[in-house]
Design a protein around this motif. Structure first.
Motif: not given
Length: 289
Positions: A120-129, A144-149
């Protein structure tokens, strides 16, 4: 004679969020901290004006927020804060905690039982998780700031139809403090239970972690609040059926991993009560009805 102001309940998290404008490309560390702090302050003032029915004041604050760059500039600052030279991605702490059970998580994935995470509140699709590939990720954010969010308000997200639509872990990193009022924060924590799987038998190691809630807050929300400390937070979470399994306190943030251990419809009421005095305290609180 002045007209009475009508109090209005904030029905969703998005009502506490301001309009948006395009972000700047770069900000210094000091400017980033200042922007985030001022944005939170203005956002809370606007939410209060909306709740009190003061449309003129709410509109004026919204205009000021827009002139300062809106939520997109705030998100840009947040992304800069997640860069490696500014403290980094908060999900790295979670991944460090999960190192002992990585083999079990990989086995689940290879058996077609990959763990599901709702961020929830994702900013990136490339974080550690996301980069770990250990989870089937679903990411949502109000803007949403990116595709995938997916652009979605968690507080209005449709409830799961069955267990397969639920999650093994929910990430709530620097989101709860964005909710503009104490009651709304309690409602958000309560709502996480609707999306988490109920406690069930898992492979060795995994049962000590899942189902769980990863919660990250600014440290002062816990260490310097008039109305909340860690003891009270533990009581609130216990009432919801969570126990703390991991914790890390840094100068700026506090990280928690809470495991859901029970399923109960009986809740304890937690009101906004002062537990620490002092003029330099903040007013962060969580109210659970």
């Amino acid at each position: 004679m002045a007209s009475k102001k009508k109090r209005v309940k904030l029905k969703s998290l998005s009502q506490g969020r301001p309009p948006t404008l395009k972000p700047l490309h770069s900000l210094s560390s000091k400017a980033t901290r200042t922007l985030i702090s001022s944005h939170h302050t203005l956002q809370k003032l606007r939410a209060k004006a909306v709740a009190e029915g003061d449309e003129a004041k709410a509109d004026a604050i919204a205009k000021e927020i827009e002139e300062r760059g809106g939520i997109e500039k705030y998100q840009h600052a947040s992304l800069l804060g997640q860069s490696s030279d500014r403290g980094g991605d908060s999900s790295r702490i979670l991944m460090d905690w999960l190192v002992p059970i990585v083999p079990a998580l990989k086995q689940h994935a290879s058996d077609g039982r990959q763990m599901r995470m709702l961020e929830i509140g994702a900013l990136s699709t490339t974080n550690a998780c996301s980069n770990s590939r250990l989870f089937e990720m679903e990411r949502i954010d109000l803007n949403s700031q990116a595709a995938g969010i997916k652009q979605q308000d968690f507080m209005t997200r449709p409830l799961p139809n069955d267990t397969k639509d639920k999650f093994d872990i929910i990430s709530l990193s620097l989101v709860l403090n964005y909710v503009p009022d104490a009651i709304g924060r309690g409602e958000m924590l309560l709502r996480t239970l609707e999306f988490l799987k109920i406690p069930h038998h898992l492979d060795s190691g995994c049962q000590e972690i899942f189902p769980s809630l990863y919660l990250v807050l600014p440290a002062p929300c816990i260490t310097n609040s008039r109305y909340l400390d860690e003891s009270k937070l533990e009581m609130i979470m216990d009432s919801l059926g969570y126990i703390m399994v991991k914790k890390k306190l840094s100068n700026k943030l506090v990280y928690y991993l809470w495991r859901r251990v029970s399923f109960s419809t009986k809740r304890t009421c937690f009101k906004k009560v002062e537990i620490r005095s002092g003029k330099d305290r903040n007013n962060f609180s969580i109210v659970l009805k």
